[in-house]
Design a protein around this motif. Structure first.
Motif, PDB file in Angstrom:
ATOM      1  N   PHE A   1      -9.580  19.991   9.102  1.00  0.00           N
ATOM      2  CA  PHE A   1     -10.085  20.525   7.836  1.00  0.00           C
ATOM      3  C   PHE A   1     -10.813  19.387   7.127  1.00  0.00           C
ATOM      4  N   ALA A   2     -12.038  19.662   6.671  1.00  0.00           N
ATOM      5  CA  ALA A   2     -12.837  18.607   6.058  1.00  0.00           C
ATOM      6  C   ALA A   2     -13.559  19.127   4.829  1.00  0.00           C
ATOM      7  N   ALA A   3     -13.737  18.234   3.864  1.00  0.00           N
ATOM      8  CA  ALA A   3     -14.488  18.529   2.637  1.00  0.00           C
ATOM      9  C   ALA A   3     -15.485  17.402   2.428  1.00  0.00           C
TER      10      ALA A   3
ATOM     11  N   VAL B   1     -15.974  11.955   2.852  1.00  0.00           N
ATOM     12  CA  VAL B   1     -15.312  13.094   3.473  1.00  0.00           C
ATOM     13  C   VAL B   1     -13.806  12.991   3.257  1.00  0.00           C
ATOM     14  N   ILE B   2     -13.211  14.099   2.839  1.00  0.00           N
ATOM     15  CA  ILE B   2     -11.755  14.240   2.837  1.00  0.00           C
ATOM     16  C   ILE B   2     -11.399  15.062   4.066  1.00  0.00           C
ATOM     17  N   GLY B   3     -10.631  14.497   4.954  1.00  0.00           N
ATOM     18  CA  GLY B   3     -10.317  15.187   6.200  1.00  0.00           C
ATOM     19  C   GLY B   3      -8.856  15.067   6.571  1.00  0.00           C
TER      20      GLY B   3
ATOM     21  N   ARG C   1     -22.963  19.668   9.377  1.00  0.00           N
ATOM     22  CA  ARG C   1     -23.734  18.516   9.839  1.00  0.00           C
ATOM     23  C   ARG C   1     -22.799  17.348  10.148  1.00  0.00           C
ATOM     24  N   PHE C   2     -21.770  17.184   9.325  1.00  0.00           N
ATOM     25  CA  PHE C   2     -20.770  16.146   9.593  1.00  0.00           C
ATOM     26  C   PHE C   2     -20.018  16.454  10.882  1.00  0.00           C
TER      27      PHE C   2
END
Length: 336
Positions: free
Chosen positions: A177-179, A187-189, A259-260
Motif C-alpha cells: 500500500f503506497a501514498a 512516498v508512504i508505503g 508511475r511510482f
C-alpha cells in the motif's frame, strides 16, 4: 516560407520546426532568388529512383490494410516477397512512413459515466493543489511475488548481457500500500501479507499519523472493493479534513502513484532475486527509503481539456474502426 511571411525570425522558425537555423536561411534565400521554383529540390548525383510513387503507395496500402495469409502482421521478408522488393527497401519505406508492424500497444477506454467530471476534478488537483492541504495518490500493488531463479544468475560481461533462467521458484507474495505526495514526491508505503479492507484501514491510520492535523488531506484513489467497505467509510466520515477523489473506472493512468509502482517494478522487482517475502519486503522498503532521501515529484503537464480532447479523438477512431470491421464481417458473411 509561410512562417517567414508572418515575420518570424530564422531562429524561431528553426525552433518551431526542429530544423537548423542555417537550413532555414538557405531555403529563404532560394525562395527570395527564384520564387516558388527555388523550393524544388535540385538534381542529385547517383542512380535514378527505380520505385515509383504508385508502387510506394501500393506497398504502404498493403501494410496498413492487409495481413499475410499465415500471420497476424507483416514482417520485412513477408512484405518483400509480396511486393517483389528487397527487405532493405521495405525497411526504408516503413521507416520513412513511420510504420512498425512488429509493434503492438494496448489501450482501454473508460466507460465511467462521470469520466469527464472525475478527470477535471483530479487534474485540477494536480495542476493547482489547494492551499494548506496535502494531495496524496493512494493505491495498492497486490500479489507481488518473491521469486528466485532455478539456477544461478550469470552477470553481465563485455559483449554479453546479464543472463537468468526463464523459470523460477515462488516464495510467497506481498501487497504494498503506497501514498505518493504529489508536491514533494515522497512516498508512504507499507507491506502486508494480504490486501483486504483491514489492511487498507491500517494504512489509512498510518497516513493519518504522518499528516499534521492543521492540513487538509485529499486522497486520489480508485473505487476498489477494499476502499469502500463500511469500516473505511466510517473512518473517513469521522475525519472531515479528509477528502476523497475517485479516479474514473478503467483509468488507473490518472493516479500518479501508478508511475511510482512502475519504477519500483522496473528497478527493484522485475530482475530482483528474493528467496522469501522478508527479503522482498526489505528490498521494497529500501527502495522507498532511497526514494524519500532524494524525492522528485512527477511533473503533470496535460490539462483536463487536452486529455479529454485526446480521448475524444481516440474514441472516434475506435468507433470508426469498429464500424468498418463490422461492415467487412457482414459483407463476408453474406458472400459478397
Amino acid at each position: 516560407m509561410l512562417l517567414s511571411a508572418e515575420g518570424v525570425q530564422n531562429k524561431d522558425i528553426a525552433a518551431r520546426l526542429g530544423a537548423d537555423p542555417e537550413t532555414v536561411g538557405i531555403w529563404r534565400r532560394r525562395f527570395a532568388e527564384r520564387g516558388v521554383d527555388g523550393l524544388y529540390d535540385e538534381p542529385r548525383p547517383g542512380a535514378p529512383r527505380q520505385i515509383g510513387d504508385a508502387e510506394i503507395a501500393e506497398t504502404i496500402r498493403r501494410t496498413l490494410e492487409e495481413t499475410p495469409p499465415d500471420a497476424t502482421h507483416w514482417s520485412l521478408r513477408s512484405m518483400a516477397r509480396v511486393a517483389g522488393y528487397a527487405p532493405s527497401t521495405i525497411h526504408r519505406l516503413w521507416r520513412a512512413f513511420g510504420l512498425q508492424p512488429h509493434r503492438s500497444e494496448t489501450f482501454k477506454l473508460s466507460t465511467d459515466p462521470f469520466f469527464v467530471e472525475k478527470v477535471r476534478d483530479i487534474v485540477g488537483l494536480y495542476m493547482a493543489p489547494p492551499d494548506r492541504a496535502l494531495v496524496l495518490c493512494v493505491d495498492e500493488k497486490s500479489q507481488i511475488q518473491a521469486l528466485d531463479r532455478t539456477q544461478p544468475l550469470l552477470p553481465m560481461r563485455p559483449g554479453q548481457p546479464e543472463r537468468r533462467t526463464h523459470d523460477y521458484k515462488r516464495h510467497g507474495t506481498l501487497s504494498l500500500f503506497a501514498a505518493l505526495d504529489i508536491a514533494t514526491g515522497k512516498v508512504i508505503g507499507r507491506c502486508y501479507q494480504r490486501h483486504r479492507s483491514q489492511e487498507f484501514l491500517k494504512f489509512l491510520r498510518e497516513i493519518d499519523d504522518h499528516v499534521p492535523d492543521a492540513l487538509d488531506l485529499h486522497l486520489v484513489m480508485d473505487n476498489y472493493a477494499t476502499h469502500k467497505t463500511k469500516p473505511v467509510r466510517n473512518f473517513l466520515a469521522k475525519r472531515p479534513r479528509w477528502h476523497v477523489h475517485l479516479t474514473p473506472t478503467g483509468a488507473s493512468w490518472i493516479n500518479q502513484v501508478e508511475r511510482f509502482f512502475a519504477d519500483l517494478t522496473a528497478k527493484q522487482i522485475r530482475r530482483g532475486v528474493h528467496r522469501s517475502t522478508r527479503e522482498l519486503q526489505t528490498a521494497i522498503e529500501r527502495y522507498i527509503d532511497t526514494t524519500n532521501a532524494k524525492p522528485k515529484p512527477f511533473r503533470w503537464t496535460k490539462s483536463a481539456d487536452d486529455i479529454l480532447a485526446s480521448v475524444q479523438r481516440f474514441c472516434v477512431r475506435t468507433l470508426s474502426t469498429a464500424n468498418g470491421q463490422r461492415i467487412i464481417r457482414k459483407t463476408s458473411e453474406s458472400g459478397h
